[in-house]
Design a protein around this motif. Structure first.
Motif, PDB file in Angstrom:
ATOM      1  N   SER A 217       0.815  -1.222   0.000  1.00  0.00           N
ATOM      2  CA  SER A 217       0.000   0.000   0.000  1.00  0.00           C
ATOM      3  C   SER A 217       0.846   1.269   0.000  1.00  0.00           C
ATOM      4  O   SER A 217       0.382   2.320  -0.442  1.00  0.00           O
ATOM      5  CB  SER A 217      -0.926   0.011   1.220  1.00  0.00           C
ATOM      6  OG  SER A 217      -0.177   0.010   2.417  1.00  0.00           O
ATOM      7  N   ARG A 249      -6.800  -2.587  11.071  1.00  0.00           N
ATOM      8  CA  ARG A 249      -7.923  -1.665  11.226  1.00  0.00           C
ATOM      9  C   ARG A 249      -7.456  -0.229  11.530  1.00  0.00           C
ATOM     10  O   ARG A 249      -8.178   0.728  11.268  1.00  0.00           O
ATOM     11  CB  ARG A 249      -8.849  -2.159  12.342  1.00  0.00           C
ATOM     12  CG  ARG A 249      -9.572  -3.458  11.996  1.00  0.00           C
ATOM     13  CD  ARG A 249     -10.547  -3.271  10.847  1.00  0.00           C
ATOM     14  NE  ARG A 249     -11.191  -4.535  10.469  1.00  0.00           N
ATOM     15  CZ  ARG A 249     -10.961  -5.153   9.319  1.00  0.00           C
ATOM     16  NH1 ARG A 249     -10.135  -4.632   8.435  1.00  0.00           N
ATOM     17  NH2 ARG A 249     -11.577  -6.298   9.037  1.00  0.00           N
ATOM     18  N   ALA A 250      -6.248  -0.101  12.057  1.00  0.00           N
ATOM     19  CA  ALA A 250      -5.735   1.231  12.383  1.00  0.00           C
ATOM     20  C   ALA A 250      -5.032   1.890  11.196  1.00  0.00           C
ATOM     21  O   ALA A 250      -4.682   3.075  11.258  1.00  0.00           O
ATOM     22  CB  ALA A 250      -4.758   1.141  13.558  1.00  0.00           C
ATOM     23  N   ASN A 251      -4.827   1.134  10.119  1.00  0.00           N
ATOM     24  CA  ASN A 251      -4.129   1.643   8.946  1.00  0.00           C
ATOM     25  C   ASN A 251      -5.144   2.108   7.907  1.00  0.00           C
ATOM     26  O   ASN A 251      -5.986   1.330   7.453  1.00  0.00           O
ATOM     27  CB  ASN A 251      -3.226   0.548   8.374  1.00  0.00           C
ATOM     28  CG  ASN A 251      -2.348   1.048   7.250  1.00  0.00           C
ATOM     29  OD1 ASN A 251      -2.828   1.469   6.198  1.00  0.00           O
ATOM     30  ND2 ASN A 251      -1.040   0.991   7.459  1.00  0.00           N
ATOM     31  N   GLU A 252      -5.057   3.368   7.516  1.00  0.00           N
ATOM     32  CA  GLU A 252      -6.039   3.958   6.615  1.00  0.00           C
ATOM     33  C   GLU A 252      -6.114   3.229   5.274  1.00  0.00           C
ATOM     34  O   GLU A 252      -7.195   3.104   4.686  1.00  0.00           O
ATOM     35  CB  GLU A 252      -5.693   5.443   6.381  1.00  0.00           C
ATOM     36  CG  GLU A 252      -6.802   6.232   5.721  1.00  0.00           C
ATOM     37  CD  GLU A 252      -8.053   6.351   6.595  1.00  0.00           C
ATOM     38  OE1 GLU A 252      -9.167   6.445   6.027  1.00  0.00           O
ATOM     39  OE2 GLU A 252      -7.910   6.332   7.837  1.00  0.00           O
ATOM     40  N   ASP A 253      -4.981   2.732   4.796  1.00  0.00           N
ATOM     41  CA  ASP A 253      -4.959   2.062   3.493  1.00  0.00           C
ATOM     42  C   ASP A 253      -5.408   0.608   3.560  1.00  0.00           C
ATOM     43  O   ASP A 253      -5.749   0.018   2.532  1.00  0.00           O
ATOM     44  CB  ASP A 253      -3.540   2.104   2.907  1.00  0.00           C
ATOM     45  CG  ASP A 253      -3.079   3.520   2.606  1.00  0.00           C
ATOM     46  OD1 ASP A 253      -3.944   4.350   2.233  1.00  0.00           O
ATOM     47  OD2 ASP A 253      -1.880   3.797   2.763  1.00  0.00           O
ATOM     48  N   LYS A 255      -7.572  -0.727   6.281  1.00  0.00           N
ATOM     49  CA  LYS A 255      -8.641  -0.988   7.239  1.00  0.00           C
ATOM     50  C   LYS A 255      -9.894  -1.617   6.641  1.00  0.00           C
ATOM     51  O   LYS A 255     -10.681  -2.239   7.356  1.00  0.00           O
ATOM     52  CB  LYS A 255      -9.015   0.291   7.980  1.00  0.00           C
ATOM     53  CG  LYS A 255      -9.613   1.390   7.119  1.00  0.00           C
ATOM     54  CD  LYS A 255      -9.909   2.613   7.968  1.00  0.00           C
ATOM     55  CE  LYS A 255     -10.565   3.722   7.160  1.00  0.00           C
ATOM     56  NZ  LYS A 255     -10.829   4.924   8.002  1.00  0.00           N
ATOM     57  N   HIS A 256     -10.087  -1.479   5.334  1.00  0.00           N
ATOM     58  CA  HIS A 256     -11.286  -2.043   4.707  1.00  0.00           C
ATOM     59  C   HIS A 256     -11.117  -3.517   4.328  1.00  0.00           C
ATOM     60  O   HIS A 256     -12.093  -4.169   3.932  1.00  0.00           O
ATOM     61  CB  HIS A 256     -11.638  -1.250   3.447  1.00  0.00           C
ATOM     62  CG  HIS A 256     -10.567  -1.314   2.396  1.00  0.00           C
ATOM     63  ND1 HIS A 256      -9.410  -0.579   2.477  1.00  0.00           N
ATOM     64  CD2 HIS A 256     -10.479  -2.058   1.264  1.00  0.00           C
ATOM     65  CE1 HIS A 256      -8.656  -0.847   1.429  1.00  0.00           C
ATOM     66  NE2 HIS A 256      -9.269  -1.741   0.678  1.00  0.00           N
TER      67      HIS A 256
END
Length: 300
Positions: A217, A249-253, A255-256
């Protein structure tokens, strides 16, 4: 000892181990697997049973097999049988009792402190999943799931139900799998290949898997182009599955990404721990057919 209270917060990458001995060797078992430690009681012998199965006992209405861990590990009986203990465990949705020679104490450690086993001179190499040094003593962590499958292969992953699944194209889906047991990696690979999933990327722990995901990412590439789903065990050296899921879940790239926890520790008492860190779904080993069903549901 009763294990009705969960002693650790979720997602801290810590665990507590019960230290016990077989002969002169120190071993450890995750407290989460332990339900009770008692003095030995009368064991009813079973005809034609595995040499390591001492027999069965009934405790509070439940019948459980007793496994002589010394025989499993190729060791002799204890010098003083009066010091022997029964460790009542629960994993893979079943309860087992292990006879050990002594039980000493409980230690709280980090998964980062657990090293990959190298050469262990106790004849137990194939059953060791990790080594930790505490107070200048080496403690060996046993692969209890493998021990039980070696005794009774019906307790392992059974892919029989996969043939009944509908034919589908899944060859272009990539799944990251964090699992430290080579034994289970091979079983999972075989089962998921049979279900049509061929692009499987295995990592020995959550740390390695997380670093891979972040590397994909961070170079500007959308993670969805490389990985469609993550499967993780809970018990792993360096980084456990709960902490791994929490970091995703804490990583913006990242978390989905769908994350399925596939572990022998999925019980009614412990399921909330996976929910707290944001797991998409949780499946108890060895329910591989249920796992494939969840992959089908959540893979993009």
């Amino acid at each position: 000892m009763s294990q009705n209270v969960i002693l650790l917060e979720t997602g801290t990458n810590e665990l507590e181990i019960v230290e016990f001995t077989i002969g002169e060797t120190r071993f450890g078992i995750n407290v989460i697997k332990v339900r009770e430690i008692i003095n030995p009681v009368h064991v009813t012998k079973l005809p034609n049973s595995h040499p390591s199965v001492e027999g069965i006992v009934e405790i509070r209405g439940e019948i459980m097999p007793v496994i002589d861990l010394a025989k499993v590990l190729g060791e002799g009986p204890s010098e003083n049988g009066k010091l022997d203990k029964f460790i009542i465990t629960e994993f893979n949705k079943q309860k087992f009792i292990f006879r050990v020679h002594t039980v000493t104490q409980i230690y709280r450690i980090s998964w980062k402190d657990i090293e990959k086993p190298s050469s262990v001179n106790s004849g137990t190499e194939n059953s060791i999943i990790g080594v930790v040094e505490i107070k200048n003593n080496l403690i060996l962590l046993l692969d209890f799931e493998k021990i039980m499958v070696d005794i009774d292969n019906k307790l392992g992953i059974n892919p029989d139900g996969l043939q009944a699944l509908e034919s589908r194209e899944r060859f272009n889906k990539t799944i990251v799998i964090a699992e430290d047991s080579i034994f289970l990696q091979n079983l999972i690979r075989k089962s998921l290949n049979e279900a049509g999933y061929m692009n499987l990327l295995f990592f020995e722990n959550g740390q390695e898997a997380l670093e891979f995901l972040i590397s994909k990412s961070s170079n500007g590439e959308k993670i969805d182009n490389s990985v469609q789903l993550v499967i993780t065990d809970i018990e792993m050296r360096q980084m456990d599955g709960h902490y791994f899921t929490k970091q995703i879940r804490a990583n913006e790239d990242l978390k989905h990404l769908p994350v399925i926890i596939f572990s022998s520790l999925i019980t009614d008492d412990l399921r909330h721990k996976g929910e707290m860190v944001g797991a998409t779904a949780q499946v108890s080993k060895p329910e591989i057919v249920e796992l494939v069903g969840l992959i089908d549901k959540h893979v993009l």
